[in-house]
Design a protein around this motif. Structure first.
Motif, mmCIF file in Angstrom:
data_model
loop_
_atom_site.group_PDB
_atom_site.id
_atom_site.type_symbol
_atom_site.label_atom_id
_atom_site.label_comp_id
_atom_site.label_asym_id
_atom_site.label_seq_id
_atom_site.Cartn_x
_atom_site.Cartn_y
_atom_site.Cartn_z
ATOM 1 N N ALA A 60 0.895 -1.125 -0.014
ATOM 2 C CA ALA A 60 -0.069 0.051 -0.054
ATOM 3 C C ALA A 60 0.744 1.254 0.281
ATOM 4 O O ALA A 60 0.534 2.277 -0.797
ATOM 5 C CB ALA A 60 -0.866 -0.018 1.091
ATOM 6 N N SER A 61 1.907 1.235 0.640
ATOM 7 C CA SER A 61 2.977 2.464 0.723
ATOM 8 C C SER A 61 3.473 2.500 -0.387
ATOM 9 O O SER A 61 3.712 3.633 -1.040
ATOM 10 C CB SER A 61 4.212 1.835 1.795
ATOM 11 O OG SER A 61 3.488 1.754 3.239
ATOM 12 N N VAL A 62 3.850 1.610 -1.342
ATOM 13 C CA VAL A 62 4.493 1.895 -2.631
ATOM 14 C C VAL A 62 3.535 2.455 -3.650
ATOM 15 O O VAL A 62 3.738 3.350 -4.338
ATOM 16 C CB VAL A 62 4.905 0.243 -3.133
ATOM 17 C CG1 VAL A 62 5.361 0.515 -4.616
ATOM 18 C CG2 VAL A 62 6.212 -0.177 -2.427
ATOM 19 N N GLU A 67 1.280 7.419 -6.393
ATOM 20 C CA GLU A 67 0.286 8.476 -6.542
ATOM 21 C C GLU A 67 0.977 9.969 -6.045
ATOM 22 O O GLU A 67 0.872 10.735 -6.696
ATOM 23 C CB GLU A 67 -0.719 8.257 -5.749
ATOM 24 C CG GLU A 67 -1.609 6.918 -5.980
ATOM 25 C CD GLU A 67 -2.246 7.376 -7.559
ATOM 26 O OE1 GLU A 67 -3.264 8.037 -7.588
ATOM 27 O OE2 GLU A 67 -1.620 6.644 -8.878
ATOM 28 N N LEU A 68 1.649 10.052 -4.995
ATOM 29 C CA LEU A 68 2.174 11.283 -4.554
ATOM 30 C C LEU A 68 3.114 11.751 -5.618
ATOM 31 O O LEU A 68 3.088 13.185 -5.931
ATOM 32 C CB LEU A 68 3.030 10.989 -3.131
ATOM 33 C CG LEU A 68 2.078 11.097 -1.905
ATOM 34 C CD1 LEU A 68 2.847 10.420 -0.713
ATOM 35 C CD2 LEU A 68 1.664 12.298 -1.601
ATOM 36 N N THR A 69 4.397 10.861 -6.089
ATOM 37 C CA THR A 69 5.122 11.451 -7.342
ATOM 38 C C THR A 69 4.312 11.782 -8.362
ATOM 39 O O THR A 69 4.597 12.769 -8.933
ATOM 40 C CB THR A 69 6.260 10.333 -7.454
ATOM 41 O OG1 THR A 69 5.458 9.147 -7.797
ATOM 42 C CG2 THR A 69 7.083 10.313 -6.153
ATOM 43 N N ARG A 70 3.254 10.944 -8.603
ATOM 44 C CA ARG A 70 2.199 11.454 -10.036
ATOM 45 C C ARG A 70 1.905 12.724 -10.001
ATOM 46 O O ARG A 70 1.893 13.385 -10.922
ATOM 47 C CB ARG A 70 1.382 10.326 -10.150
ATOM 48 C CG ARG A 70 0.337 10.583 -11.424
ATOM 49 C CD ARG A 70 -0.776 9.504 -11.267
ATOM 50 N NE ARG A 70 -1.476 9.545 -12.354
ATOM 51 C CZ ARG A 70 -1.460 9.229 -13.643
ATOM 52 N NH1 ARG A 70 -0.434 8.314 -14.149
ATOM 53 N NH2 ARG A 70 -2.313 9.346 -14.766
ATOM 54 N N ASP A 74 5.317 15.977 -2.050
ATOM 55 C CA ASP A 74 6.423 15.777 -1.301
ATOM 56 C C ASP A 74 6.259 14.323 -0.647
ATOM 57 O O ASP A 74 5.341 14.010 0.021
ATOM 58 C CB ASP A 74 6.422 16.698 -0.180
ATOM 59 C CG ASP A 74 7.969 16.224 0.732
ATOM 60 O OD1 ASP A 74 8.653 15.415 0.458
ATOM 61 O OD2 ASP A 74 8.170 17.208 1.524
ATOM 62 N N PRO A 75 7.103 13.456 -1.336
ATOM 63 C CA PRO A 75 6.943 11.805 -0.626
ATOM 64 C C PRO A 75 7.248 11.881 0.645
ATOM 65 O O PRO A 75 6.821 10.811 1.442
ATOM 66 C CB PRO A 75 7.918 11.215 -1.562
ATOM 67 C CG PRO A 75 8.827 12.187 -2.253
ATOM 68 C CD PRO A 75 8.064 13.517 -2.376
ATOM 69 N N ASN A 76 7.645 12.975 1.446
ATOM 70 C CA ASN A 76 8.209 12.747 2.788
ATOM 71 C C ASN A 76 6.785 12.455 3.530
ATOM 72 O O ASN A 76 6.818 12.130 4.707
ATOM 73 C CB ASN A 76 9.002 14.018 3.136
ATOM 74 C CG ASN A 76 10.476 13.865 2.776
ATOM 75 O OD1 ASN A 76 10.821 12.700 2.889
ATOM 76 N ND2 ASN A 76 10.986 14.994 2.341
ATOM 77 N N ILE A 77 5.750 13.145 2.998
ATOM 78 C CA ILE A 77 4.422 12.986 3.500
ATOM 79 C C ILE A 77 3.879 11.700 3.877
ATOM 80 O O ILE A 77 3.430 11.189 4.861
ATOM 81 C CB ILE A 77 3.419 13.670 2.678
ATOM 82 C CG1 ILE A 77 3.524 15.163 2.579
ATOM 83 C CG2 ILE A 77 1.819 13.459 3.124
ATOM 84 C CD1 ILE A 77 2.572 15.970 1.628
ATOM 85 N N LEU A 78 4.407 10.659 3.008
ATOM 86 C CA LEU A 78 4.194 9.425 3.076
ATOM 87 C C LEU A 78 5.187 8.759 4.306
ATOM 88 O O LEU A 78 4.438 8.138 5.060
ATOM 89 C CB LEU A 78 4.619 8.472 1.971
ATOM 90 C CG LEU A 78 4.248 6.799 1.664
ATOM 91 C CD1 LEU A 78 2.867 6.542 2.261
ATOM 92 C CD2 LEU A 78 4.736 6.332 0.620
ATOM 93 N N LEU A 82 3.417 7.116 7.629
ATOM 94 C CA LEU A 82 3.761 5.852 8.361
ATOM 95 C C LEU A 82 4.041 5.626 9.614
ATOM 96 O O LEU A 82 3.629 4.977 10.298
ATOM 97 C CB LEU A 82 4.639 5.175 7.211
ATOM 98 C CG LEU A 82 4.072 4.636 5.797
ATOM 99 C CD1 LEU A 82 5.245 4.174 4.856
ATOM 100 C CD2 LEU A 82 2.789 3.753 5.898
ATOM 101 N N LEU A 83 4.854 6.784 9.997
ATOM 102 C CA LEU A 83 5.607 6.724 11.184
ATOM 103 C C LEU A 83 4.429 6.923 12.407
ATOM 104 O O LEU A 83 4.488 6.574 13.461
ATOM 105 C CB LEU A 83 6.626 7.703 11.381
ATOM 106 C CG LEU A 83 8.065 7.261 10.595
ATOM 107 C CD1 LEU A 83 8.871 8.696 11.014
ATOM 108 C CD2 LEU A 83 8.632 6.183 11.207
ATOM 109 N N VAL A 84 3.563 7.865 11.970
ATOM 110 C CA VAL A 84 2.417 8.219 12.659
ATOM 111 C C VAL A 84 1.277 7.028 12.857
ATOM 112 O O VAL A 84 0.714 6.469 13.767
ATOM 113 C CB VAL A 84 1.967 9.554 12.525
ATOM 114 C CG1 VAL A 84 0.535 10.096 13.172
ATOM 115 C CG2 VAL A 84 2.836 10.644 12.549
ATOM 116 N N PHE A 85 0.796 6.668 11.680
ATOM 117 C CA PHE A 85 -0.485 5.941 11.646
ATOM 118 C C PHE A 85 -0.260 4.438 11.289
ATOM 119 O O PHE A 85 -1.430 3.920 11.905
ATOM 120 C CB PHE A 85 -1.237 6.607 10.427
ATOM 121 C CG PHE A 85 -1.572 7.786 10.272
ATOM 122 C CD1 PHE A 85 -2.769 7.956 11.312
ATOM 123 C CD2 PHE A 85 -1.070 8.778 9.597
ATOM 124 C CE1 PHE A 85 -3.157 9.485 11.240
ATOM 125 C CE2 PHE A 85 -1.545 10.038 9.744
ATOM 126 C CZ PHE A 85 -2.741 10.579 10.798
#
Length: 508
Positions: A60-62, A67-70, A74-78, A82-85
């Motif tokens: 799911a992360s991949v 989608e973020l890069t598309r 900023d991919p750092n959002i992902l 992940l660290l939080v959720f």
């Protein structure tokens, strides 16, 4: 590289599918019934359920990264998400389970926190993530519903993988069924529990979620799919699919562990998810005016004020104001501070400080515009690097808009005199909006015409009203350091201040 980008979606989907099938192949190697333990390291054991869930999270992360890069986010959002959720989702799933099984733990807090003995409810994870993302999206300045639209497919992937972990544990099955001859032996044999074949509800739910995921992946690129539609679809689709499988499980002979007012919690929550999905869809369809297509979320825009931001028209404005006052208030000599106040507001507002009679006020405005049209024929100059900045932004696929307190006609004239008009996609002049800065309406009108989400836009201005309007419109606010209202501009607390237009290219 270009070929890879063209087909990267198919490569990612193929890779996730291959991983999924490979895990099933490895997990079911041998003869049923299969062990729920994947491997052991001394006294420490790792369960297949954990392996499937972790693989689902990674997959799911991949997909979310793609989608973020598309959409140029900023991919750092992902990674931050992940660290939080991931831990938050586990905690939420555990708390949801414990909440409806308090009698089981007799007040033993340590047992309540111990996930190794089993007991996670996916509905709790969904609720925690959906609510937690409100603050997360606001902090990251990314559209909340766009994030949810990425999370929805991720949930489906996690549930597709996770149900095969339940299969390995031989749990969450349905009532006795005459035969399972329609299934391959490795599934059929593992569903022979207590000497009888059982409905493979894990397979029903996993297959339902797989179908939902395919539908999302096929249709989310269509113009008809707006931001918020995917999470709405997910909530409804998952809720509908979960209810019949839960009814089958209730008839399996194994007591339903989670109950709410004598109703199985999973069914009650599924109904709640369906209602929530429909409510989101109806609300956004009926109430949200600027509904961006999901596939257009990557559209980016930089909006500019005109006078004092792109064009150095301060002297022209002072000249026009002075000439107008000579006609209507010949005995009034304006101070430098009074002249400065005319830079930014609309003519109705600024002339209204001196003339309360509306008929006389409109006469003043008419005089000003007549004088301005004559004086404007002498070319006004743009600020340094204005042409270079707009040209460069355009080359990097930014849409460009002008939101000005000046009427459209004179905005266009000033842009054309400086060869800037060729880069401008939309103009919102004071004669086109019933409300004016600091009200966000003119900025919202520009975004609606450009089909751009506020989270992908910025507004650049020289007046505190520009900054206040940008903040009210939820776009990035940028002030220019050469403003004649510099102190007041800083008082409005812009997100960024640039001392030269060229500095914008370091931001975008």
């Amino acid at each position: 590289m270009t070929t890879f980008k063209k087909y990267q979606g198919y490569i990612v989907y193929g890779g996730i599918t291959l991983l999924f099938l490979l895990l099933i192949l490895i997990a079911t190697f041998g003869t049923a019934p299969y062990s729920g333990t994947a491997f052991e390291l001394g006294s420490f054991s790792v369960q297949w359920y954990a392996v499937f869930i972790l693989s689902g999270i990674i997959s799911a992360s991949v997909l979310a990264y793609l989608e973020l890069t598309r959409y140029h986010q900023d991919p750092n959002i992902l990674w931050d998400g992940l660290l939080v959720f991931v831990p938050s989702a586990v905690i939420g799933a555990r708390l949801w389970y414990v909440l409806f099984n308090l009698d089981k733990y007799n007040g033993d807090i340590l047992r309540m926190l111990d996930v190794t003995e089993g007991g996670l409810a996916i509905h709790g994870a969904i609720i925690v993530v959906v609510l937690g993302l409100i603050l997360f999206a606001k902090k990251k300045k990314i559209d909340y519903f766009f994030v949810l639209d990425m999370v929805g497919p991720g949930f489906l992937i996690g549930q597709i993988f996770g149900r095969w972990g339940n299969f390995m544990n031989r749990e969450l099955y349905g009532p006795v069924i005459d035969n399972l001859n329609w299934l391959p032996p490795f599934i059929r044999d593992n569903m022979n529990i207590g000497g009888a074949f059982r409905h493979p509800t894990f397979l029903y739910e996993s297959s339902w979620n797989l179908l939902g995921l395919i539908l999302i992946l096929v249709f989310r690129r269509k113009k008809q799919v707006k931001i918020g539609d995917i999470i709405s679809f997910y909530l409804v689709w998952y809720g509908i699919g979960r209810i019949p499988t839960e009814i089958l499980r209730m008839n399996s002979g194994v007591p339903e562990p989670l109950m709410m007012f004598n109703i199985p919690t999973s069914i009650a929550t599924s109904v709640g998810l369906i209602i929530a999905g429909l409510a989101i869809y109806l609300y956004r369809t009926l109430k949200v005016k600027n509904r961006i297509a999901y596939n257009d979320y990557g559209r980016k825009a930089v909006l500019f004020d005109l006078d004092g931001t792109l064009l150095d028209t301060i002297d022209l404005i002072y000249k026009n104001i002075t000439a107008t006052f000579k006609v209507h208030f010949p005995n009034k000599k304006l101070t430098d501070e009074e002249l400065k106040a005319f830079v930014g507001p609309t003519l109705d507002e600024s002339f209204g400080w001196y003339e309360k009679d509306n008929k006389k006020l409109q006469a003043m405005i008419k005089t000003y515009r007549e004088i301005n049209e004559v004086n404007h024929k002498v070319k006004v100059e743009s600020f340094e690097n204005a042409l270079t900045v707009l040209k460069t932004l355009k080359e990097h696929d930014y849409l460009i808009g002008i939101v000005s307190s000046k009427i459209h006609k004179f905005v266009k004239l000033g842009l054309e005199q400086n060869d800037l008009m060729q880069y401008v996609d939309v103009i919102i002049g004071s004669d086109e909006s019933p409300k004016h800065k600091p009200d966000p309406l003119p900025i919202n009108m520009a975004l609606e015409r450009l089909n751009v989400s506020p989270s992908n836009a910025a507004y650049v201005g020289d007046h505190p009203n520009d900054i206040l309007a940008a903040k009210a419109a939820n776009v990035k606010s940028i002030g220019v350091g050469y403003s004649v209202h510099y102190e007041a501009l800083l008082g409005a607390k812009p997100d960024v201040v640039v001392d030269n237009l060229e500095k914008l290219l370091y931001i975008f």
